[in-house]
Design a protein around this motif. Structure first.
Motif, PDB file in Angstrom:
ATOM      1  N   GLY A   1       0.960  -1.228   0.053  1.00 46.16           N
ATOM      2  CA  GLY A   1       0.090  -0.039  -0.256  1.00 46.16           C
ATOM      3  C   GLY A   1       0.985   1.289   0.097  1.00 46.16           C
ATOM      4  O   GLY A   1       0.522   2.403  -0.135  1.00 46.16           O
ATOM      5  N   SER A   2       1.896   1.430   0.276  1.00 45.50           N
ATOM      6  CA  SER A   2       2.958   2.104   0.440  1.00 45.50           C
ATOM      7  C   SER A   2       3.953   2.950  -1.227  1.00 45.50           C
ATOM      8  O   SER A   2       3.412   1.965  -2.059  1.00 45.50           O
ATOM      9  CB  SER A   2       4.184   2.032   0.743  1.00 45.50           C
ATOM     10  OG  SER A   2       5.119   1.248   0.187  1.00 45.50           O
ATOM     11  N   PRO A   3       3.438   4.207  -1.384  1.00 47.30           N
ATOM     12  CA  PRO A   3       3.818   4.667  -2.537  1.00 47.30           C
ATOM     13  C   PRO A   3       5.138   3.959  -3.549  1.00 47.30           C
ATOM     14  O   PRO A   3       5.885   3.271  -2.760  1.00 47.30           O
ATOM     15  CB  PRO A   3       3.689   5.912  -2.580  1.00 47.30           C
ATOM     16  CG  PRO A   3       3.932   6.058  -1.584  1.00 47.30           C
ATOM     17  CD  PRO A   3       3.875   5.134  -0.681  1.00 47.30           C
ATOM     18  N   PRO A   4       4.968   3.272  -4.211  1.00 46.10           N
ATOM     19  CA  PRO A   4       6.536   2.909  -5.155  1.00 46.10           C
ATOM     20  C   PRO A   4       7.077   4.011  -4.690  1.00 46.10           C
ATOM     21  O   PRO A   4       7.481   4.783  -5.231  1.00 46.10           O
ATOM     22  CB  PRO A   4       6.023   2.285  -6.829  1.00 46.10           C
ATOM     23  CG  PRO A   4       4.249   2.696  -6.569  1.00 46.10           C
ATOM     24  CD  PRO A   4       3.694   3.377  -5.941  1.00 46.10           C
ATOM     25  N   GLY A   5       8.648   3.151  -4.586  1.00 44.87           N
ATOM     26  CA  GLY A   5       9.918   3.741  -3.978  1.00 44.87           C
ATOM     27  C   GLY A   5      10.530   4.422  -6.053  1.00 44.87           C
ATOM     28  O   GLY A   5      10.224   3.846  -7.242  1.00 44.87           O
ATOM     29  N   ASP A   6      11.896   4.133  -5.608  1.00 46.25           N
ATOM     30  CA  ASP A   6      13.288   4.456  -6.789  1.00 46.25           C
ATOM     31  C   ASP A   6      13.174   4.384  -8.098  1.00 46.25           C
ATOM     32  O   ASP A   6      11.973   4.391  -8.583  1.00 46.25           O
ATOM     33  CB  ASP A   6      14.407   3.563  -5.532  1.00 46.25           C
ATOM     34  CG  ASP A   6      14.569   4.431  -4.423  1.00 46.25           C
ATOM     35  OD1 ASP A   6      14.085   5.360  -4.170  1.00 46.25           O
ATOM     36  OD2 ASP A   6      14.727   3.725  -3.749  1.00 46.25           O
TER      37      ASP A   6
END
Ligand SMILES: CC(C)(COP(=O)(O)OP(=O)(O)OC[C@H]1O[C@@H](n2cnc3c(N)ncnc32)[C@H](O)[C@@H]1OP(=O)(O)O)[C@@H](O)C(=O)NCCC(=O)NCCS
Length: 175
Positions: free
Chosen positions: A5-10
């Motif tokens: 559920g966290s926004p995708p990083g890097d």
């Protein structure tokens, strides 16, 4: 590992780059679609694929103004692809596939991140797509980026087997 559920990083995974496709990529991208269609479960396209027709269509997309085709490559070989069709009314319709041996390593995430950026640059106010309800990996990827379920098509798509498949309609506002 990201929390669900966290926004995708890097950026892309190591050794993978994402770039716009060129005409030189078309044969390999069509071959990848043939492979994924052969799996029979994930994309709308079914085997046997009319390769010449597909190739002509993709060449027009790569060269034209109404579509964006992205390729993810590793070691000079395409490992994933994503197509956006830009409708005049501002919606970008999305389709994508990652080669079977490369799934679950962040390639889809890298493609989708770049697609969102490109769709914004092209002036789209929304991304839209349809996905089979059994395609848990794809639904999870899209939801991770904030796509919402906007509708459900019951017994909508007739497959070559004669089965009628449902589809989830998903959308991501960009404005
Ligand atoms: C759907 C698809 C494009 C995802 O690409 P991918 O490179 O495997 O995706 P990623 O490795 O970037 O995974 C991103 C997120 O998707 C979800 N996901 C990926 N594989 C998953 C699986 N097997 N089961 C559940 N969720 C999964 C997870 O949320 C994952 O994030 P996490 O690794 O932090 O948990 C790929 O599986 C694919 O090409 N499948 C066949 C073709 C297809 O289904 N195309 C889409 C049609 S609508």
């Amino acid at each position: 590992m990201q929390r669900s559920g966290s926004p995708p990083g890097d950026g892309p995974p190591p050794g993978v780059t994402v770039r716009p496709a060129t005409l030189a990529d078309v044969d390999a991208l069509v071959a990848m679609l043939v492979e994924v269609a052969g799996e029979g479960r994930w994309i709308g396209t079914e085997a046997p694929v009319d390769v010449d027709r597909r190739r002509r269509r993709m060449e027009a997309e790569v060269e034209g103004e109404d579509a964006i085709v992205l390729v993810a490559e590793a070691g000079g070989e395409p490992v994933g692809q994503l197509g956006l069709h830009l409708a005049r009314y501002g919606v970008a319709d999305l389709g994508m596939a990652v080669a079977a041996g490369w799934r679950g390593r962040g390639v889809g995430t890298a493609l989708l991140r770049e697609a969102i950026s490109q769709a914004r640059k092209a002036g789209a106010h929304k991304l839209a797509l349809q996905v089979w309800p059994h395609n848990a990996a794809a639904v999870a990827l899209y939801e991770r980026f904030g796509f919402r379920r906007e509708g459900y098509l019951h017994r909508h798509y007739r497959r070559r087997s004669g089965e009628l498949w449902d589809a989830i309609v998903m959308g991501l506002p960009l404005d």
